[in-house]
Every structure is written in C-alpha cells, then in structure tokens.
Design an enzyme around this catalytic site. Structure first.
Site, PDB file in Angstrom:
ATOM      1  N   GLU A 192      45.781  38.831  53.632  1.00 38.34           N
ATOM      2  CA  GLU A 192      45.516  38.643  52.196  1.00 38.34           C
ATOM      3  C   GLU A 192      44.226  39.383  51.838  1.00 38.34           C
ATOM      4  O   GLU A 192      44.060  39.869  50.730  1.00 38.34           O
ATOM      5  CB  GLU A 192      45.371  37.135  51.910  1.00 38.34           C
ATOM      6  CG  GLU A 192      45.077  36.831  50.445  1.00 38.34           C
ATOM      7  CD  GLU A 192      44.909  35.335  50.179  1.00 38.34           C
ATOM      8  OE1 GLU A 192      45.707  34.539  50.706  1.00 38.34           O
ATOM      9  OE2 GLU A 192      43.962  34.978  49.454  1.00 38.34           O
ATOM     10  N   SER A 223      41.200  32.451  53.100  1.00 40.15           N
ATOM     11  CA  SER A 223      42.392  32.689  53.929  1.00 40.15           C
ATOM     12  C   SER A 223      42.514  34.170  54.246  1.00 40.15           C
ATOM     13  O   SER A 223      42.511  35.004  53.353  1.00 40.15           O
ATOM     14  CB  SER A 223      43.644  32.231  53.181  1.00 40.15           C
ATOM     15  OG  SER A 223      43.588  30.841  53.007  1.00 40.15           O
ATOM     16  N   ARG A 231      49.673  36.255  45.413  1.00 39.91           N
ATOM     17  CA  ARG A 231      48.444  36.962  45.836  1.00 39.91           C
ATOM     18  C   ARG A 231      48.577  38.487  45.762  1.00 39.91           C
ATOM     19  O   ARG A 231      47.998  39.214  46.579  1.00 39.91           O
ATOM     20  CB  ARG A 231      48.061  36.558  47.282  1.00 39.91           C
ATOM     21  CG  ARG A 231      47.851  35.099  47.514  1.00 39.91           C
ATOM     22  CD  ARG A 231      46.658  34.515  46.818  1.00 39.91           C
ATOM     23  NE  ARG A 231      46.681  33.093  46.993  1.00 39.91           N
ATOM     24  CZ  ARG A 231      47.273  32.251  46.136  1.00 39.91           C
ATOM     25  NH1 ARG A 231      47.837  32.692  45.019  1.00 39.91           N
ATOM     26  NH2 ARG A 231      47.287  30.963  46.376  1.00 39.91           N
TER      27      ARG A 231
HETATM   28  C1  LIG Z   1      35.620  29.915  50.981  1.00 38.90           C
HETATM   29  C2  LIG Z   1      36.684  30.707  50.270  1.00 38.90           C
HETATM   30  C3  LIG Z   1      37.765  30.041  49.731  1.00 38.90           C
HETATM   31  C4  LIG Z   1      38.768  30.753  49.063  1.00 38.90           C
HETATM   32  N1  LIG Z   1      39.831  30.092  48.532  1.00 38.90           N
HETATM   33  C5  LIG Z   1      40.777  30.754  47.861  1.00 38.90           C
HETATM   34  C6  LIG Z   1      41.881  30.054  47.271  1.00 38.90           C
HETATM   35  O1  LIG Z   1      41.982  28.840  47.314  1.00 38.90           O
HETATM   36  N2  LIG Z   1      42.820  30.778  46.616  1.00 38.90           N
HETATM   37  C7  LIG Z   1      42.740  32.133  46.520  1.00 38.90           C
HETATM   38  O2  LIG Z   1      43.641  32.747  45.900  1.00 38.90           O
HETATM   39  N3  LIG Z   1      41.716  32.829  47.074  1.00 38.90           N
HETATM   40  C8  LIG Z   1      40.741  32.171  47.732  1.00 38.90           C
HETATM   41  N4  LIG Z   1      39.702  32.867  48.288  1.00 38.90           N
HETATM   42  C9  LIG Z   1      39.681  34.331  48.227  1.00 38.90           C
HETATM   43  C10 LIG Z   1      38.936  34.910  47.018  1.00 38.90           C
HETATM   44  O3  LIG Z   1      37.931  34.006  46.561  1.00 38.90           O
HETATM   45  C11 LIG Z   1      39.886  35.231  45.867  1.00 38.90           C
HETATM   46  O4  LIG Z   1      40.853  36.198  46.239  1.00 38.90           O
HETATM   47  C12 LIG Z   1      39.117  35.761  44.649  1.00 38.90           C
HETATM   48  O5  LIG Z   1      39.981  35.855  43.549  1.00 38.90           O
HETATM   49  C13 LIG Z   1      38.502  37.135  44.913  1.00 38.90           C
HETATM   50  O6  LIG Z   1      37.614  37.412  43.845  1.00 38.90           O
HETATM   51  P1  LIG Z   1      36.377  38.398  44.068  1.00 38.90           P
HETATM   52  O7  LIG Z   1      35.754  38.625  42.768  1.00 38.90           O
HETATM   53  O8  LIG Z   1      35.493  37.885  45.152  1.00 38.90           O
HETATM   54  O9  LIG Z   1      37.175  39.672  44.559  1.00 38.90           O
HETATM   55  P2  LIG Z   1      36.671  40.829  45.548  1.00 38.90           P
HETATM   56  O10 LIG Z   1      36.724  40.376  46.958  1.00 38.90           O
HETATM   57  O11 LIG Z   1      35.401  41.401  45.054  1.00 38.90           O
HETATM   58  O12 LIG Z   1      37.865  41.863  45.324  1.00 38.90           O
HETATM   59  C14 LIG Z   1      39.176  41.543  45.750  1.00 38.90           C
HETATM   60  C15 LIG Z   1      40.117  42.659  45.293  1.00 38.90           C
HETATM   61  O13 LIG Z   1      40.145  42.680  43.875  1.00 38.90           O
HETATM   62  C16 LIG Z   1      39.763  43.964  43.397  1.00 38.90           C
HETATM   63  N5  LIG Z   1      38.995  43.774  42.169  1.00 38.90           N
HETATM   64  C17 LIG Z   1      37.857  43.037  42.002  1.00 38.90           C
HETATM   65  N6  LIG Z   1      37.472  43.087  40.712  1.00 38.90           N
HETATM   66  C18 LIG Z   1      38.364  43.863  40.075  1.00 38.90           C
HETATM   67  C19 LIG Z   1      38.502  44.280  38.712  1.00 38.90           C
HETATM   68  N7  LIG Z   1      37.633  43.933  37.785  1.00 38.90           N
HETATM   69  N8  LIG Z   1      39.565  45.074  38.398  1.00 38.90           N
HETATM   70  C20 LIG Z   1      40.451  45.448  39.329  1.00 38.90           C
HETATM   71  N9  LIG Z   1      40.370  45.083  40.627  1.00 38.90           N
HETATM   72  C21 LIG Z   1      39.341  44.300  40.990  1.00 38.90           C
HETATM   73  C22 LIG Z   1      38.936  44.586  44.514  1.00 38.90           C
HETATM   74  O14 LIG Z   1      38.947  45.991  44.426  1.00 38.90           O
HETATM   75  C23 LIG Z   1      39.651  44.051  45.734  1.00 38.90           C
HETATM   76  O15 LIG Z   1      40.786  44.835  45.998  1.00 38.90           O
HETATM   77  C24 LIG Z   1      38.686  32.172  48.954  1.00 38.90           C
HETATM   78  C25 LIG Z   1      37.569  32.839  49.497  1.00 38.90           C
HETATM   79  C26 LIG Z   1      36.577  32.114  50.131  1.00 38.90           C
HETATM   80  C27 LIG Z   1      35.391  32.832  50.681  1.00 38.90           C
END
Ligand SMILES: Cc1cc2nc3c(=O)[nH]c(=O)nc-3n(C[C@H](O)[C@H](O)[C@H](O)COP(=O)(O)OP(=O)(O)OC[C@H]3O[C@@H](n4cnc5c(N)ncnc54)[C@H](O)[C@@H]3O)c2cc1C
Length: 300
Positions: free
Chosen positions: A293, A223, A174
């Site tokens: 995380e 998480s 992560r």
């Molecule tokens: C119900 C639920 C279940 C989940 N289950 C999991 C799971 O099983 N496993 C898991 O790993 N995660 C899980 N997550 C967490 C999350 O979905 C992941 O971390 C996901 O990859 C985040 O993607 P996002 O586009 O929403 O990122 P955001 O929340 O928009 O951003 C997260 C980080 O990434 C950076 N970022 C976003 N886009 C870019 C880009 N293009 N370039 C550089 N940096 C960038 C942001 O600046 C920030 O620091 C879960 C979340 C929820 C709500």
C-alpha cells in the site's frame, strides 16, 4: 543553484530548498534528499511556481509522508510539500466543506464534527493530509475518503486549477487513478447532519481503539500492504510467524504485523528489503501475493 532554480527562487514566496533531506518529511523518518523541495506559501504561489518550472523537471508530491518510503538515493527534480501550506478549511454551504490539500485529515475530521456534519470521523486517526487521503482513498473503520467527495480541485503543470467531478476519477480500495500530470489542491466534501457531541465522542472512541491495536509513537507508515480480498495482510503475516522479524534497523511490529517500524537507524533499503522478504515468505507459505500500500519513490 542551476539557472532554473535561481529563476524560481527569485519569484516564489514559499520555501525553495536545495538538497533537503526527506527524512524530515516522512513518518518512517528515513530516506535520501530531494534535489529541490518546495513548500508553497499558498495556492497562488504554487500556481506561479508551476508556471515557471521547466516541463522537463520531474515533480513529486508529498503531504505528511505517512504513506511514502523515500529510497536512500533521494528524489530527482522537485518535491512539492503541501503540509503546512495549502491550509484553508471552510464550510462553503451547510454540510459542504472545502479543505485544501495540506490540511491534516484529523483537522478536517474535528472541524466537520464541531459543525455537526457527519461522515469524516474516521479521518481523525489517519496521520496524513487531505491531498494524501484523496490520492490514496484513505479509509478505516468502514469509512473511505471518496465516499464523501462532491468534487475536487486539481492543478496542472501550467498552474491551471480545475474543479473536477467524481466521474473524472477511477476510485477503488486505497487506489485512485486521476488525470495525468494533475495534483489535488483541495477537496469539497458533502456530509450529512449529525449531533456534534456524539460525533466528537465517536472520534474519541475511534482514537482509543487505534491506540490499542497500533504501535503508536513509533516511526512507521501504517499498513505496509493492502488487505487482499477476503483476508487481512496483518493476519497472514502473523500466521507466517513474521512478527518481530528484523532487517538492519527495521522490524515487523509485534503489535500489528502489517506495520514495519524504524527503530531509529533503519535505512530505506533496510525497510524495502524487509517488505520484499515478508512478501516472498507470505507468497511461499500461503500462495497469496501481497501488494504494497505504501508508495516507494526515489533512486535506488
Ligand atoms: C500510524 C499510521 C496509521 C495509518 N492508518 C491508516 C488508515 O487507517 N487508513 C489509511 O487509509 N491509511 C492509513 N495510514 C497511511 C496514510 O496515513 C494515508 O495513506 C494518508 O492518506 C497519506 O497521506 P499523506 O499526506 O501522508 O500522504 P503522503 O505519504 O505524503 O503521499 C502518499 C501518496 O499520495 C500522493 N500525494 C500526496 N499529496 C498529494 C496531492 N496533493 N495530490 C496528488 N497526490 C498526492 C503522494 O505523491 C504519494 O503517492 C496510516 C499511516 C500511519 C503512519
């Protein structure tokens, strides 16, 4: 708008908004405003925008905001949102898939499975974008984003796009360290042949499993803490008796102790203070220090 903002508004094709509430762009559905928010029309539009943006203006990136807590004081500078933009998804060679950063992880999982390309099924249950999955090395059920990365495409503040190999990144659980002031605009994923029907069925089973174990349909961020080595954050929180613990409009989920739910009226301060309280109690009772995380951004 200030001078820089008017100049940008005149040249971009995407949406450039002032004082936009980030509660609409995060899965916790709370938090302050972005001074400015930009949703590019496409990659060219993003490159033009970055070329024009003064280097002194802070830049923050958001995908689907499913791993981000925005503090109530909002975010200084510009927030670039890729969801709904940067949305090209193609098979460039057999079993090699290029996905732009704003594609959802679930879309990528299904697209690959339908092509009979195996590996990314785990992404079906991750409610984020490809950019977010690359930034976080998102994973579950034994799968991890970077295990399948052949190369990524990044963009810098000059609007230059680079294709970078895996060796340019430090990837761990992560956590990904990438070149300074570069952001992901696409990932190229190298997959292996698989049976289409089996892959689609695996996705269905995986989603059912998640529905049983997670509080789906609520405002949360997945998480909150990383699992410490050899243990599970959720188990430690549960063993400390913290399920159901409240702070303002936020509470620790009864279904999965590593989830914090916004009941509808939680401020970001409620959530952050609950995170700190849970962390302190787990540390006091077990000696284990949990590491968040979720990414916490913005002014207090
Ligand atoms: C119900 C639920 C279940 C989940 N289950 C999991 C799971 O099983 N496993 C898991 O790993 N995660 C899980 N997550 C967490 C999350 O979905 C992941 O971390 C996901 O990859 C985040 O993607 P996002 O586009 O929403 O990122 P955001 O929340 O928009 O951003 C997260 C980080 O990434 C950076 N970022 C976003 N886009 C870019 C880009 N293009 N370039 C550089 N940096 C960038 C942001 O600046 C920030 O620091 C879960 C979340 C929820 C709500």
């Amino acid at each position: 708008m200030t001078d820089f903002a008017s100049a940008i508004a005149a040249i971009v094709r995407g949406k450039f908004l002032k004082s936009e509430s980030l509660s609409h762009y995060t899965s916790w559905r709370t938090g302050g405003v972005a001074d400015y928010l930009f949703i590019p029309a496409d990659l060219d539009d993003l490159a033009n925008f970055l070329k024009q943006l003064p280097k002194t203006i802070p830049l923050t990136w958001l995908g689907l905001g499913s791993n981000t807590l925005v503090r109530d004081g909002g975010v200084e500078g510009v927030v670039v949102v890729t969801q709904g933009a940067l949305n090209k998804l193609t098979e460039t060679k057999p079993h090699l898939i290029r996905a732009e950063a704003g594609i959802s992880a679930a879309q990528l999982a299904r697209f690959s499975a339908r092509l009979g390309s195996a590996g990314l099924e785990f992404m079906a249950g991750i409610p984020g974008t490809v950019g977010g999955a690359l930034a976080m090395n998102a994973g579950c059920f034994g799968g991890e984003t970077w295990k399948f990365v052949q190369s990524v495409e990044t963009i810098n503040r000059e609007g230059e796009i680079k294709v970078r190999p895996l060796s340019d990144f430090q990837v761990s659980y992560r956590h990904v360290v990438r070149p300074n002031e570069e952001w992901f605009v696409a990932g190229n994923f190298s997959l292996v042949p698989g049976d289409k029907e089996k892959l689609l069925n695996d996705i269905r089973e995986l989603l059912e499993k998640r529905n049983h174990s997670q509080p789906t349909g609520t405002a949360n961020c997945g998480s909150v803490f990383r699992n410490p080595p050899g243990n599970f954050a959720g188990r430690l929180i549960e063993e400390c008796g913290l399920k159901g613990k409240n702070q303002g409009g936020a509470h620790v989920s009864e279904k999965h102790a590593n989830f914090i739910i916004n009941e509808g009226h939680a401020t970001a301060a409620d959530i952050e203070s609950l995170i700190q309280e849970v962390r302190a109690i787990v540390q006091e009772k077990t000696g284990i220090q949990l590491t968040p995380e979720v990414c916490i951004i913005g002014r207090q």
